[in-house]
Design an enzyme around this catalytic site. Structure first.
Site, PDB file in Angstrom:
ATOM      1  N   ASP A 121       0.140   0.018  -7.347  1.00  0.00           N
ATOM      2  CA  ASP A 121       0.430  -1.012  -6.347  1.00  0.00           C
ATOM      3  C   ASP A 121      -0.529  -0.829  -5.169  1.00  0.00           C
ATOM      4  O   ASP A 121      -1.672  -1.282  -5.237  1.00  0.00           O
ATOM      5  CB  ASP A 121       1.911  -0.909  -5.956  1.00  0.00           C
ATOM      6  CG  ASP A 121       2.388  -2.031  -5.051  1.00  0.00           C
ATOM      7  OD1 ASP A 121       1.644  -2.989  -4.834  1.00  0.00           O
ATOM      8  OD2 ASP A 121       3.534  -1.944  -4.553  1.00  0.00           O
ATOM      9  N   SER A 122      -0.114  -0.140  -4.132  1.00  0.00           N
ATOM     10  CA  SER A 122      -1.026   0.073  -2.996  1.00  0.00           C
ATOM     11  C   SER A 122      -2.147   1.053  -3.349  1.00  0.00           C
ATOM     12  O   SER A 122      -3.179   1.080  -2.690  1.00  0.00           O
ATOM     13  CB  SER A 122      -0.256   0.627  -1.787  1.00  0.00           C
ATOM     14  OG  SER A 122       0.080   1.984  -1.991  1.00  0.00           O
TER      15      SER A 122
END
Ligand code: IMP
Ligand code: MG
Length: 181
Positions: A108-109
């Site tokens: 994700d990040s």
């Protein structure tokens, strides 16, 4: 029944059959890179089902990987990335000189995977590569490109096949998008 209701709130994105095909293909890619002394490090909790399937697919490819686990946390119970990554439990294995493939459920990040990669490089691993089942198409907070990727997915919150929201939905055999509300 709670389990039935939970499954109904989830729109399937990747079926169990598609996941099984991709896991076999990923094991093939890893095997083609001819790793010696391979150790899979599975990031808990989210990747435990993926890792369990992947090591058996690696066995079918003729490999005999070791497996260890690291328990990392960055999420609370919400769907937004927490920022700081914490080690709740480290690996038991001495990774010095080893060829490590880190396995995570979803990128994700980028903070979790980048954190784990830097940690294992500092412990003297000969190589540290990364394998994620799902690469969420979002801008990264920390730039990292996985060496092995199962699927790309839209910027939605997904659950199933080990992935949770507030400790629920991990048992679903498919990966799906959680309905709003
Ligand atoms: P990152 O550090 O922001 O890349 O987040 C990675 C971790 O957050 C993963 O290992 C997952 O446990 C969790 N995560 C990120 N997105 C999702 C999602 O859509 N569903 C479930 N867990 C997620
Ligand atoms: Mg995780």
């Amino acid at each position: 029944m709670a389990g039935v209701l939970a499954a109904q709130a989830v729109t399937p994105l990747f079926s169990a059959e598609r996941i099984a095909e991709r896991v076999e293909a990923l094991a093939g890619e890893i095997a083609q890179s001819s790793p010696r002394d391979l150790i899979i490090v599975s990031i808990l909790k989210g990747s435990f089902i993926f890792a369990a399937d992947l090591i058996r697919a690696l066995h079918r490819e003729g490999l005999a990987p070791e497996i260890d686990f690291i328990f990392l946390a960055s999420y609370g119970t919400g769907t937004a990335s927490g920022g700081e990554v914490r080690v709740l439990r480290g690996v038991e294995t001495d990774l010095a000189g080893r060829e490590v493939v880190i396995v995570d459920d979803i990128l994700d990040s980028g903070r979790t995977l980048a954190f784990a990669k830097a940690l294992f490089e500092r412990s003297g691993a000969r190589s540290v590569r990364t394998c994620v089942l799902v690469d969420k198409q979002v801008p990264r907070a920390t730039e990292i490109e996985p060496d092995f990727t199962g699927f790309r997915c839209p910027p939605v919150f997904v659950v199933g096949y080990g992935m949770d929201l507030a400790h629920r939905y991990r048992e679903l055999p498919f990966i799906g998008e959680l309905a709003e509300g």
